[in-house]
Design a protein around this motif. Structure first.
Motif, mmCIF file in Angstrom:
data_model
loop_
_atom_site.group_PDB
_atom_site.id
_atom_site.type_symbol
_atom_site.label_atom_id
_atom_site.label_comp_id
_atom_site.label_asym_id
_atom_site.label_seq_id
_atom_site.Cartn_x
_atom_site.Cartn_y
_atom_site.Cartn_z
ATOM 1 N N UNK A 149 1.923 -13.987 -1.993
ATOM 2 C CA UNK A 149 1.452 -15.063 -2.486
ATOM 3 C C UNK A 149 1.112 -14.894 -4.152
ATOM 4 N N UNK A 150 0.540 -13.870 -4.406
ATOM 5 C CA UNK A 150 0.320 -13.467 -5.809
ATOM 6 C C UNK A 150 1.595 -13.153 -6.841
ATOM 7 N N UNK A 151 2.528 -12.481 -5.966
ATOM 8 C CA UNK A 151 3.939 -12.074 -6.920
ATOM 9 C C UNK A 151 4.884 -13.112 -6.805
ATOM 10 N N UNK A 152 5.155 -13.542 -5.805
ATOM 11 C CA UNK A 152 6.103 -14.783 -5.748
ATOM 12 C C UNK A 152 5.694 -16.311 -6.060
ATOM 13 N N UNK A 153 4.387 -16.666 -5.572
ATOM 14 C CA UNK A 153 3.990 -18.000 -5.762
ATOM 15 C C UNK A 153 2.658 -17.968 -6.313
ATOM 16 N N UNK A 154 2.488 -17.744 -7.540
ATOM 17 C CA UNK A 154 1.148 -17.525 -8.110
ATOM 18 C C UNK A 154 0.167 -18.780 -7.963
ATOM 19 N N UNK A 155 0.871 -19.733 -7.957
ATOM 20 C CA UNK A 155 -0.085 -20.980 -7.907
ATOM 21 C C UNK A 155 -0.577 -21.168 -6.330
ATOM 22 N N UNK A 156 -0.392 -19.930 -5.440
ATOM 23 C CA UNK A 156 -0.892 -20.180 -4.168
ATOM 24 C C UNK A 156 -2.083 -19.138 -4.063
ATOM 25 N N UNK A 157 -2.040 -18.367 -5.378
ATOM 26 C CA UNK A 157 -2.707 -17.154 -5.168
ATOM 27 C C UNK A 157 -4.038 -17.091 -4.569
#
Ligand SMILES: C[S@@+](CC[C@H](N)C(=O)[O-])C[C@H]1O[C@@H](n2cnc3c(N)ncnc32)[C@H](O)[C@@H]1O
Length: 308
Positions: free
Chosen positions: A23-31
């Protein structure tokens, strides 16, 4: 596999840590989804989530595909909800159109819908709270009253069926769903937990076909809002539930999703329909997804009823 109960440190949960990193690397908005889930619900949540991820998505590739499916599913929901906030209604769609677009579209079901829905049971606080309500009330009653079998109508991912089979070692279950993809996915979930000898899913449109089965224990979670005529479905459910039996029936309120057709604006509307179909409501719990953002834009909500 992580056995649970050892630490308060997220790093002890291997698959959860990997999902967090994805989540953090590919989809930071989901962090913050994993960290805030852990902060809100602690080790019980992390143990359940870690077990699910380890069993269902053991390899890096499977976990990455599930994360991707979940993010696409969640983004689609966010877009639709924002449109709902402006319009105050769901776009008009026939059930047949939704069935073609979603339930009978295996590629969409396997890549977006089913992994998205499955992870939402742990990642969306209102969904997780609803599954805790299910465990604390309905499942406990099943255990104490010696339930031997159950029916899950509109099985979807098979999440609640699997929890039931895990909690009660001898119990058997039958799921029904219009979607062959839901059958495949839910049977896979149950088989991955080594319980397939106690479970089967039958592909059936519950609104138009007779089931010829009854049970003392009935689950139907998040199906009513997917239908053109929820009353028809509720009469079918009433016919499946034996007299003296108990049901767990839920619905989504003010929740715009790709396959939501019938707009419930208040939990009371579902309660009225349940009573009209011949159910007696024993208790219910309604859980909003978040605090209202605007005065005239009600947040999505899930409501669960225990009925007899
Ligand atoms: C949101 S999902 C259900 C979620 C599921 N109970 C869970 O806990 O994961 C809705 C499901 O209802 C099924 N469904 C919709 N209309 C149906 C119908 N008329 N008969 C049988 N299944 C139906 C869909 O195929 C889909 O799998």
């Amino acid at each position: 596999m992580y056995k649970g109960g050892e630490t308060d440190n997220l790093a002890a949960y291997q698959q959860l840590t990997k999902l967090n990193r994805l989540f953090l690397e590919k989809y930071p908005f989901m962090g913050s989804a994993i960290k805030s889930g852990f902060a809100a619900f602690g080790r019980t949540w992390a143990d359940e989530f870690e077990e699910l991820l380890t069993v269902m998505f053991p390899s890096e590739k499977e976990l990455a595909a599930a994360a991707d499916g979940y993010v696409r599913f969640a983004l689609d929901v966010t877009r639709r909800q924002s449109r709902f906030d402006d319009d105050g209604c769901y776009p008009q769609k026939s059930f047949d159109k939704v069935a073609q677009e979603v339930y009978l579209n295996d590629n969409y079901m396997q890549s977006h819908y089913l992994p998205g829905l499955l992870l939402s049971h742990l990642l969306w606080p209102h969904h997780y709270r609803q599954s805790r309500f299910f465990i604390a009330t309905f499942l406990r009653d099943m255990e104490t009253m010696g339930a031997r079998s159950f029916i899950d109508a509109g099985v979807g991912t098979g999440f609640l069926s699997r929890l039931t089979l895990q909690a009660i070692p001898e119990i058997t279950g039958i799921g029904f769903d219009i979607s062959p993809s839901s059958k495949k996915f839910s049977e896979h979930q149950v088989a991955s937990f080594n319980m397939s000898h106690r479970y089967e899913v039958r592909v059936l449109d519950l609104c138009s076909t007779a089931t010829k089965v009854e049970s003392d224990w009935l689950i139907s979670a998040e199906v009513l809002e997917h239908l053109e005529d929820p009353m028809l479905f509720l009469y079918k459910l009433r016919g499946i539930l034996c007299s003296g039996g108990k049901g767990f029936i839920t619905a989504a309120i003010n929740a715009a999703e790709i396959d939501h057709i019938h707009l419930y604006r208040h939990p009371g509307e579902v309660k009225e329909q349940l009573q009209q179909a011949g159910f007696t409501v024993e208790q219910y719990q309604s859980i909003p997804a978040y605090k209202p953002r605007k005065a005239d834009a009600p947040p999505p909500e899930v409501v669960a009823f225990i009925v007899t």
